[in-house]
Design an enzyme around this catalytic site. Structure first.
Site, PDB file in Angstrom:
ATOM      1  N   ASP A  86       6.117   0.573   6.809  1.00  0.00           N
ATOM      2  CA  ASP A  86       4.682   0.402   6.592  1.00  0.00           C
ATOM      3  C   ASP A  86       4.155   1.503   5.702  1.00  0.00           C
ATOM      4  OD1 ASP A  86       2.086  -0.422   6.734  1.00  0.00           O
ATOM      5  OD2 ASP A  86       1.751   0.215   8.789  1.00  0.00           O
ATOM      6  N   ASP A 146       3.315  -6.420   3.295  1.00  0.00           N
ATOM      7  CA  ASP A 146       2.885  -5.355   4.198  1.00  0.00           C
ATOM      8  C   ASP A 146       3.157  -5.769   5.638  1.00  0.00           C
ATOM      9  OD1 ASP A 146       1.797  -3.086   5.326  1.00  0.00           O
ATOM     10  OD2 ASP A 146      -0.284  -3.759   5.097  1.00  0.00           O
ATOM     11  N   GLU A 184      -4.901   1.855   2.489  1.00  0.00           N
ATOM     12  CA  GLU A 184      -5.023   0.656   3.331  1.00  0.00           C
ATOM     13  C   GLU A 184      -5.240   1.053   4.778  1.00  0.00           C
ATOM     14  OE1 GLU A 184      -3.818  -2.533   6.070  1.00  0.00           O
ATOM     15  OE2 GLU A 184      -2.877  -0.598   5.863  1.00  0.00           O
ATOM     16  N   GLU A 185      -4.505   2.099   5.210  1.00  0.00           N
ATOM     17  CA  GLU A 185      -4.438   2.404   6.638  1.00  0.00           C
ATOM     18  C   GLU A 185      -5.772   2.805   7.257  1.00  0.00           C
ATOM     19  OE1 GLU A 185      -2.187   1.516   8.386  1.00  0.00           O
ATOM     20  OE2 GLU A 185      -0.242   1.670   7.426  1.00  0.00           O
ATOM     21  N   HIS A 231       0.821  -1.218   0.000  1.00  0.00           N
ATOM     22  CA  HIS A 231       0.000   0.000   0.000  1.00  0.00           C
ATOM     23  C   HIS A 231       0.851   1.262   0.000  1.00  0.00           C
ATOM     24  CE1 HIS A 231       0.223   0.843   4.396  1.00  0.00           C
ATOM     25  NE2 HIS A 231       0.171  -0.461   4.552  1.00  0.00           N
ATOM     26  N   HIS A 237       3.431   2.587  12.628  1.00  0.00           N
ATOM     27  CA  HIS A 237       2.536   3.753  12.815  1.00  0.00           C
ATOM     28  C   HIS A 237       3.119   4.826  13.741  1.00  0.00           C
ATOM     29  CE1 HIS A 237      -1.219   1.041  11.835  1.00  0.00           C
ATOM     30  NE2 HIS A 237      -0.316   1.048  10.881  1.00  0.00           N
TER      31      HIS A 237
HETATM   32 ZN    ZN Z   1       0.627  -1.502   6.306  1.00  0.00          ZN
END
Ligand code: ZN
Length: 463
Positions: A292, A354, A326-327, A280, A424
């Protein structure tokens, strides 16, 4: 007759061993090209450091789309295009602030708004804290004990689980549903212990949802660093009337247009059977999303580039799909699958990366027994590269919507022990990704894609 059978057997087995030799030579080639002349690390540098954070609907996401399209155009694919998709837009605004009112004064603690949260009131929210270990505690406490307070979800990730994604899965409900559930009992807001196995000062954001809660009932939701959570818990034990201050400035907007970025090598023998590799393109806004999922994006691009560089012509049409959103919505993954269905495109295999850019260990598969047995028959080809993990299990969020009875889905499984140190958070940056580990992942993915392309997916009626 007997001799003929023997001859046929000999011929078949010598063809088979020649093919195994071809496979191992071809796979060696992919690893050599990835490690000696790889492009993935330079791409990650550009995506992380030039494009930077790229939350859906942001200028960064728009820049990422343009960057990816232009890079895919440079590697000589048969087609490159943008697939439109509407995405949510949420902005963090000015940095958040929080402190605990201690007996000796204010103690600042690191917090960040969860993605999708509403802001606090202009002057910030001051309230008592009630600590819980999970959603189930809310009912036991009831409205009497919760009303007007900030609910503090402090159940940690379970450290003795070797699969850290299982530890994540075991507590992410606090982040995703914590606010909507606490609001039902009159909570003034929620703070959630960061999904992190390490004790440090980084708050980790991530998606949350208010479900069908009306706007006026929505309460602000923040993550607190693991050190901050430990301190707060300790202070609550000393004084359960401890006051907490939280100020957040985030805002939700109307949906905005964005894109999935797609490139294709058209198949020489089965052009109407599609195989997808992807990650993503969007990231959270705190770091630059190198693990990520910058890593998955550049590894997926590298799969097609390595095939070109090795002069390998795929039989099936192989697409790289860089999914948007995606998030905080999965809109890109849903749209790609919806368009494929509408066009009647037959997708037979999809692979997602991912799970961070760490040393690859293998793959997990969402597959029927016959196709999984075929995968297991390939495992010796991966031995020289220390790739040994082939298990049934999940694949990837973005490719999930493609699932049907015919398709095989797979997810790259890198070593996950350090992933949640970065996931994140603002330290998910380019320097956290190791060049060789990233490249090994790209070569491993290319090898699996090559094997599925060479031997095909076993069709439903032959299983
Ligand atoms: Zn991810």
């Amino acid at each position: 007759m007997k001799r003929l059978v023997l001859l046929v057997l000999l011929t078949t087995s010598s063809i088979a061993s020649a093919q195994v030799k071809n496979d191992s030579t071809q796979i060696r080639d992919f690893y050599d090209l990835a490690l000696l002349e790889g492009q993935s690390y330079q791409w990650l540098d550009d995506l992380s450091n030039d494009v930077g954070p790229r939350l859906s609907g942001s200028k960064g996401a728009e820049n990422a789309v343009n960057w990816a399209k232009s890079e895919l155009e440079k590697i000589g694919l048969d087609k490159v295009w943008l697939q439109p998709v509407m995405v949510p837009k949420w902005e963090r605004g000015a940095a958040e602030r929080a402190y605990i009112e201690g007996p000796d004064g204010r103690i600042e603690v690191p917090v960040c708004a969860l993605g999708g949260s509403v802001a606090t009131v202009q002057d910030g929210l001051t309230a008592e804290i009630i600590e819980v270990q999970g959603l189930a505690d809310l009912e036991k406490l009831g409205t009497d004990k919760i009303k007007g307070k900030i609910v503090f979800y402090n159940r940690p990730m379970q450290a003795n689980l070797i699969q850290t994604f299982s530890a994540y899965g075991g507590c992410v409900d606090q982040r995703y549903s914590g606010a909507s559930e606490a609001a039902k009992y009159g909570a003034a807001g929620v703070i959630v212990r960061s999904m992190n196995l390490r004790m440090d000062d980084y708050p980790h954001t991530g998606a949350m949802s208010y479900g069908d809660l009306p706007n006026e009932k929505r309460v602000p939701a923040a993550a607190i660093s693991t050190n901050g959570a430990a301190l707060l818990s300790k202070m609550l034990k000393q004084n359960d009337k401890t006051q907490f201050y939280l100020k957040m400035n985030c805002k939700n907007y109307e949906d905005v247009p964005s894109f999935n970025v797609i490139g294709e090598l058209t198949g020489s023998e089965r052009p109407k059977d599609f195989m997808v590799v992807g990650g993503h393109l969007d990231s959270w806004d705190l770091g630059d999303g190198s693990h990520d999922d910058g890593a998955g994006v550049v590894q997926s691009m590298e799969v097609l580039r390595l095939m070109k560089a090795a002069n390998y012509t795929p039989k099936h049409s192989i697409r790289v799909v860089l999914f948007m959103n995606e998030e905080n919505g999965l809109r890109g993954g849903n749209e790609y699958a919806a368009v494929a269905k509408k066009k009647g495109e037959n997708h037979v295999f999809a692979l997602e990366s991912d799970s961070g850019g760490f040393t690859p260990r293998g793959f997990s598969f969402d597959a029927d027994p016959a196709n999984f047995a075929q995968v297991e028959s390939w495992s010796s080809l991966f031995k020289p590269y220390l790739i040994h993990y082939f298990e049934l299990g999940g694949s990837g969020a973005d490719i999930g919507p493609l699932k049907n009875e015919a398709i095989v889905l797979a997810g790259l499984r890198p070593d996950s022990q350090r992933y949640f140190d970065y996931h994140h958070a603002s330290n998910d940056t380019f320097d956290a990704v190791n060049k060789r580990e990233l490249e090994l992942g790209a070569a491993t993915m290319t090898s699996l894609m090559y094997l599925f392309d060479t031997y095909g997916v076993i069709p439903v009626n032959e299983r």
